[in-house]
Design an enzyme around this catalytic site. Sequence first.
Site, mmCIF file in Angstrom:
data_model
loop_
_atom_site.group_PDB
_atom_site.id
_atom_site.type_symbol
_atom_site.label_atom_id
_atom_site.label_comp_id
_atom_site.label_asym_id
_atom_site.label_seq_id
_atom_site.Cartn_x
_atom_site.Cartn_y
_atom_site.Cartn_z
ATOM 1 N N GLY A 120 0.803 -1.224 0.000
ATOM 2 C CA GLY A 120 0.000 0.000 0.000
ATOM 3 C C GLY A 120 0.838 1.278 0.000
ATOM 4 O O GLY A 120 0.303 2.387 0.003
ATOM 5 N N ILE A 162 -9.321 4.984 -10.885
ATOM 6 C CA ILE A 162 -10.664 4.411 -10.988
ATOM 7 C C ILE A 162 -11.403 4.850 -9.731
ATOM 8 O O ILE A 162 -10.967 4.549 -8.619
ATOM 9 C CB ILE A 162 -10.597 2.861 -11.076
ATOM 10 C CG1 ILE A 162 -9.607 2.406 -12.160
ATOM 11 C CG2 ILE A 162 -11.989 2.272 -11.290
ATOM 12 C CD1 ILE A 162 -10.004 2.725 -13.579
ATOM 13 N N LYS A 165 -5.200 -3.794 2.994
ATOM 14 C CA LYS A 165 -6.405 -4.571 3.279
ATOM 15 C C LYS A 165 -6.630 -4.757 4.774
ATOM 16 O O LYS A 165 -5.676 -4.948 5.524
ATOM 17 C CB LYS A 165 -6.260 -5.944 2.611
ATOM 18 C CG LYS A 165 -6.058 -5.830 1.116
ATOM 19 C CD LYS A 165 -5.344 -7.038 0.537
ATOM 20 C CE LYS A 165 -5.007 -6.794 -0.927
ATOM 21 N NZ LYS A 165 -4.085 -7.803 -1.467
ATOM 22 N N ARG A 178 3.513 -14.433 -4.366
ATOM 23 C CA ARG A 178 3.760 -15.037 -3.046
ATOM 24 C C ARG A 178 2.441 -15.456 -2.424
ATOM 25 O O ARG A 178 1.377 -15.174 -2.955
ATOM 26 C CB ARG A 178 4.401 -13.989 -2.140
ATOM 27 C CG ARG A 178 3.496 -12.753 -2.035
ATOM 28 C CD ARG A 178 3.968 -11.733 -1.024
ATOM 29 N NE ARG A 178 3.383 -10.426 -1.256
ATOM 30 C CZ ARG A 178 2.249 -10.002 -0.716
ATOM 31 N NH1 ARG A 178 1.547 -10.782 0.074
ATOM 32 N NH2 ARG A 178 1.786 -8.793 -0.993
ATOM 33 N N ARG A 203 -8.092 -8.974 10.200
ATOM 34 C CA ARG A 203 -6.746 -8.894 10.774
ATOM 35 C C ARG A 203 -6.884 -8.194 12.114
ATOM 36 O O ARG A 203 -7.123 -6.981 12.154
ATOM 37 C CB ARG A 203 -5.825 -8.099 9.846
ATOM 38 C CG ARG A 203 -5.757 -8.655 8.436
ATOM 39 C CD ARG A 203 -4.785 -7.865 7.565
ATOM 40 N NE ARG A 203 -4.855 -8.293 6.167
ATOM 41 C CZ ARG A 203 -3.937 -8.001 5.259
ATOM 42 N NH1 ARG A 203 -2.892 -7.276 5.575
ATOM 43 N NH2 ARG A 203 -4.076 -8.417 4.015
#
Length: 486
Positions: free
Chosen positions: A173, A211, A245, A300, A346
């Site tokens: 990010g 976007i 995220k 990954r 998380r």
Amino acid sequence: MPVKLKKINKVLIANRGEIALRIGRTVKELGLKAIAVYEKADSESHFIRLADDAIMIGDRPRKEYLDIEKILWAARKSGADAIHPGYGFLSENADFSAACEKAGIIFIGPPPQIIRDMGNKVVARKIMENARVLTVPGTEDLAPGDEGLKQATSFADKYGYPVMLKASSGGGGRGIRKIKNEEELKIQLPLVRMETLTAFNDDRIYLEKCIESPRHIEIQILADHHGNIIHLGSRDCSIQRRHQKLLEIAPADLPADVLGAMYDAAIRGARAAGYINAGTVEFLVDSKTNEFWFMEMNTRLQVEHTVTEELTGIDIVRQQIKIAEGDALDIAANRVHMMGKAIQVRINAEDPKNNFMPEGGKTLEVYQSPGGPGVRLDGVVYQGYRIPTDYDSLMVKMTVRGYDWEQTIQRLKRSLNNFLIVGPKTTIPFYLAICDEPDFIAGKFDTGYLETHEEIFNYPEQEREVAKLTRLIAEIHARKMNPYAY
Ligand code: ADP
Ligand code: ADP
Ligand code: MG
């Protein structure tokens, strides 16, 4: 090229925390030996105890895990014949994959050239375009100085503001900036270039059309050395903070034909890249029209791989190891079944109300975790655990699975409520607020969710820690039992 088959016996895990533990679990299930490496600051960590052997590699926090020579030294010392890099750290470092190859150690991930290609967003976009996968309109790497600014302004004039200024080799990010007008572009371009150089040791930047309010949808793929590539469905990772995220869902709520087109694009792109091992193709999706564009590919295991595992019953780490050994995929594309819905949160020791400030240094005085139907925990914490100051504040990832969306949210809420944590502030009340938010319940969210739903930060402060503890002690005393021990 004939595929060399080489059985793996001992896997060195070049990572820490929950992901080291998660990889170790599968390594042990396969009957293989697991070797942990750790920095001094991680001496007390849980993941070390699960390993068959653990090697201290130095005392510089966050530096030793990035030291290729030291990791290879530990691999030779322990007799490991393979290395799993996890996520973050060296997982997307092409030089590391190459160094393993050179040392005769199997790197459980893609070959160096694929990591190198996909690690550069501009190169990756080109490979996808050649495979007829639509990409977000963007530039090549911008030239240095005024020339680069000229390229940037002419792109922005053509596509209109806002635009996204992005680090070509960015990740996590970072190195992404939304630019609203030309004036901002002039100011931000050199700044972003400098930040990018510091963060990624590479000052290449480029521009993408922004976007507006898109959804972030990604496709998990597996590819073996024999040309078999399958997908394991989609994940919706739109709920983000600062392009990172927070909560991930599988599968994405999209019409079957759109998902089908995304699977095709992901597999076509992976094939064009010559992809091998597990990977994720990330797309931005227009929230209204469901048009989608390739954004990047992660070479990954991802933090959110758990939702795919719960949805399909496929152990992705196990598949990674089998692929690395040279085995052909033993899962046929038509045998991947997706059942229900899965959500991962998380859970961090952070204060969401205070800009998600980490609670490093605090100790978990009381820790009780949830359980029961459909609950999976990938965590490193226990009663007495001290939140590290040297590393990130992730305590546990909780993945819940349900039959449908409604049940999955109910289960998420129930499980979040079943945590008893006394000590640090956590992101649990924040996730509970999301569970009650009508748009989330209705499945309406995009990457702007947090900015457009500021009310979720108005959750009631957690019960004061001392009060909670006092209540627990009182209950134990009165009932002669711990009501939370089940
Ligand atoms: P995912 O897409 O798997 O959710 P994230 O973007 O959250 O991955 O990143 C996973 C972890 O790896 C985080 O700890 C993040 O800080 C780290 N990370 C990802 N990319 C990079 C990079 N290029 N350099 C350094 N750290 C990175
Ligand atoms: P990273 O390598 O750090 O994961 P990505 O390129 O995957 O970077 O972008 C991370 C997030 O930033 C996306 O999930 C999305 O929310 C936002 N983003 C990136 N590019 C664009 C874009 N062109 N338009 C709108 N949002 C974007
Ligand atoms: Mg990404």
